[in-house]
Design an enzyme around this catalytic site. Structure first.
Site, PDB file in Angstrom:
ATOM      1  N   TYR A 250       0.437  -1.160  -0.082  1.00 39.48           N
ATOM      2  CA  TYR A 250      -0.477  -0.202  -0.114  1.00 39.48           C
ATOM      3  C   TYR A 250       0.981   1.216   0.109  1.00 39.48           C
ATOM      4  O   TYR A 250       0.340   2.067  -0.868  1.00 39.48           O
ATOM      5  CB  TYR A 250      -1.165  -0.188   1.288  1.00 39.48           C
ATOM      6  CG  TYR A 250      -2.076   0.607   1.117  1.00 39.48           C
ATOM      7  CD1 TYR A 250      -3.117   1.442   0.482  1.00 39.48           C
ATOM      8  CD2 TYR A 250      -1.405   2.395   2.086  1.00 39.48           C
ATOM      9  CE1 TYR A 250      -4.172   1.998   0.656  1.00 39.48           C
ATOM     10  CE2 TYR A 250      -2.393   3.533   2.109  1.00 39.48           C
ATOM     11  CZ  TYR A 250      -3.325   3.241   1.571  1.00 39.48           C
ATOM     12  OH  TYR A 250      -4.105   4.808   1.541  1.00 39.48           O
TER      13      TYR A 250
ATOM     14  N   LYS B  33       1.098   3.686  -2.944  1.00 35.66           N
ATOM     15  CA  LYS B  33       0.843   5.764  -3.079  1.00 35.66           C
ATOM     16  C   LYS B  33       1.929   6.306  -3.456  1.00 35.66           C
ATOM     17  O   LYS B  33       1.780   8.177  -3.574  1.00 35.66           O
ATOM     18  CB  LYS B  33       0.236   5.205  -1.418  1.00 35.66           C
ATOM     19  CG  LYS B  33      -1.267   4.275  -1.264  1.00 35.66           C
ATOM     20  CD  LYS B  33      -1.785   5.246  -2.343  1.00 35.66           C
ATOM     21  CE  LYS B  33      -3.927   4.557  -2.011  1.00 35.66           C
ATOM     22  NZ  LYS B  33      -4.766   5.026  -2.973  1.00 35.66           N
TER      23      LYS B  33
END
Ligand code: SAM
Length: 497
Positions: free
Chosen positions: A457, A461
């Site tokens: 993640y 991002k």
């Protein structure tokens, strides 16, 4: 109108005069039938008007009905005799149903949040207006007689809107001075006390900026039993109102209309500051900073009326909030989610709020879904102005255990999916020469939200930030802005936004 009621408004006076004329005609045998029939028709039209307005206007709430009943059945003479009120208060002072609902409607239309009422009496107008205010709205009611605050408060307490009302007892002018000294401002002011002083209240409010830029002043009784325009008027209040109306109609600071409802309501608004008259009053720099770009105020310019937007991952959380926010600001909103029922539920919420909306089921990790999403929007609304690429997933695992499947899946949605959305939306926007893309990155792109275990993640991002910077730099000269936001996620765990 009941037979014992003294006619009070222009229409009631017309009804009274027509009834008298009809009786005179009936008492004589030589009146032409045609004249009798015209009289009857005029009487029917005039006497039916107020009843019809009553019936067709939305019913008042229970607390308002109770307040009305309590007011008209109260023995005001007795109260005055007992010294509880300084003045003998006629129950006809009350604004009543149709006027109360009119005020409430004006509050809605002007989107007022702060209201000032001068002359509360038993609070019927105050509570009607409070009902139109948002939950955090407030109404300051000025009232000379302390007895009236005690009279109204128990009913204010029964209404969920009563807590918005603060009653200030004493002379209204003293309260105005106090409010001005405290820098208070109001979106709407309702003047309904002490007719001799209307002009002083009005001037004080404008001279001391108690009224906000876009504010509205409403004034009650501005037709005052028709005495404002009848030539033989000697009545002090009639003359005061006539002078007041005349003053306002010649005041270059404002525009006014007088609505012939009941005893007349004036609606007065400030004209934009940069008019000829104010230009001559003082030296101003007459540019867009002063009068706004295209004459529009800053908040108005931030509206999104006519814009077409989509939000991915809008079935819940931040995406749902974005969809509501964009719609409230005036945009048409496509609510996109991989779960159809969630997209539909949010689109339904928007629709209930009067927002133009569609729901689209799309998995943004699939290029065909992304293209279908863009095509659906453009074929429905003919353009695409705002793209909120918000969908993302987070599958938590310690880095040493992160599988390639998890890594790929996370990147497929968070980075590859966001890129595909940017590209498909960007192609439409570049052709238009206009567009705003807002990607949802995360604070995890900049910091490591230790101890949350979310390597894929965080890394994906960080990629969204670089994707945004690159597209933003490449497309800025062609009218397309690409930005991202980096919210803080409150909870770790597998989630789709
Ligand atoms: C026409 S009534 C107001 C009706 C009220 N707005 C309603 O919605 O029912 C006028 C009120 O103004 C109050 N009043 C008169 N002179 C005042 C003053 N100088 N300062 C404050 N209130 C005053 C009176 O006591 C009276 O209650």
């Amino acid at each position: 109108m009941s037979s014992d009621k003294v006619p009070d408004t222009p229409v009631e006076i017309i009804v009274d005069l027509l009834s008298k004329a009809k009786n005179v005609a009936a008492a004589r045998g030589d009146v032409p039938k045609e004249l009798t029939s015209y009289l009857q028709k005029a009487l029917d039209i005039a006497s039916g008007l107020d009843d019809y307005l009553e019936k067709m206007t939305t019913q008042e709430s229970e607390p308002l009905a109770e307040l009305y009943k309590k007011t008209v059945t109260h023995d005001w003479d007795q109260v005055h005799k007992e010294g509880k009120t300084m003045f003998r208060l006629p129950k006809e002072c009350i604004t009543g149903h149709v006027e109360g609902q009119t005020l409430k409607m004006l509050i809605h239309m002007s989107q007022a949040k702060r209201v000032l009422e001068i002359g509360m009496f038993t609070g019927y107008g105050a509570l009607s207006m409070a009902e139109g205010l948002p939950e955090d709205g407030c109404l300051v009611a000025c009232e000379l007689e302390p007895y009236l605050r005690e009279f109204a408060q128990p009913i204010f307490d029964k209404s969920p809107h009563g807590k918005k009302i603060t009653v200030k007892t004493g002379s209204a002018m003293d309260t105005l001075k106090e409010l001005a000294a405290a820098g208070e401002q109001f979106d709407m002011v309702f003047i309904d006390a002490d007719k001799d002083n209307y002009i002083n209240y009005y001037n004080f409010i404008l001279d001391n900026n108690l009224l906000r830029i876009q504010g509205v002043i409403c004034v009650d009784n501005s037709l005052f039993k028709a005495k404002v325009y009848l030539e033989d008027t000697t009545d002090r209040n009639g003359l005061a109102l006539r002078e007041f109306n005349h003053f306002v109609s010649n005041d270059p600071r404002v525009e006014q209309v007088i609505v012939p409802l009941r005893d007349g309501i004036s609606i007065i608004r400030r004209v934009p500051a940069a008019t000829e008259s104010s230009r001559t009053q003082c030296e101003i720099t007459d540019d867009e900073v002063f009068h706004g770009v295209k004459g529009r105020s800053i908040l108005d310019r931030m509206r999104l009326d006519g814009k077409v937007a989509y939000v991915t991952g809008a079935g819940q959380g931040i995406g749902r909030a974005f969809a509501h926010a964009l719609g409230e600001a005036g945009a048409k909103v496509a609510v996109v989610d991989m779960e159809q029922n969630k997209a539909e539920a949010v689109a339904k919420e928007l629709f209930l709020k009067g927002i133009n909306t569609i729901s689209i089921k799309a998995d943004i990790s699939k290029s065909e879904d992304v293209q279908r999403m863009i095509d659906t929007i453009v074929s429905k609304w003919g353009a695409l102005h705002i793209a909120c690429n918000n969908a993302g997933i987070n599958m938590n695992s310690a880095s040493e255990d992160t599988s390639l499947e998890e890594w790929d899946q996370t990147f497929n949605v968070n980075l590859r999916g966001t890129f595909m959305c940017c590209q498909a939306a960007g192609r439409v926007m570049l052709k238009q020469g206009y567009g705003k893309i807002i990607n949802t990155a995360s604070m995890a792109s900049l910091i490591v939200p230790h101890p949350q275990k979310q390597l894929s993640y965080n890394t994906s991002k960080a990629g969204v930030v670089k994707l945004t910077q690159t597209l933003g730099t490449e497309w800025i000269d062609r009218g397309v802005r690409v930005n991202c936001i980096s919210p803080r996620s409150l909870a770790a765990g597998t989630s789709s936004r």
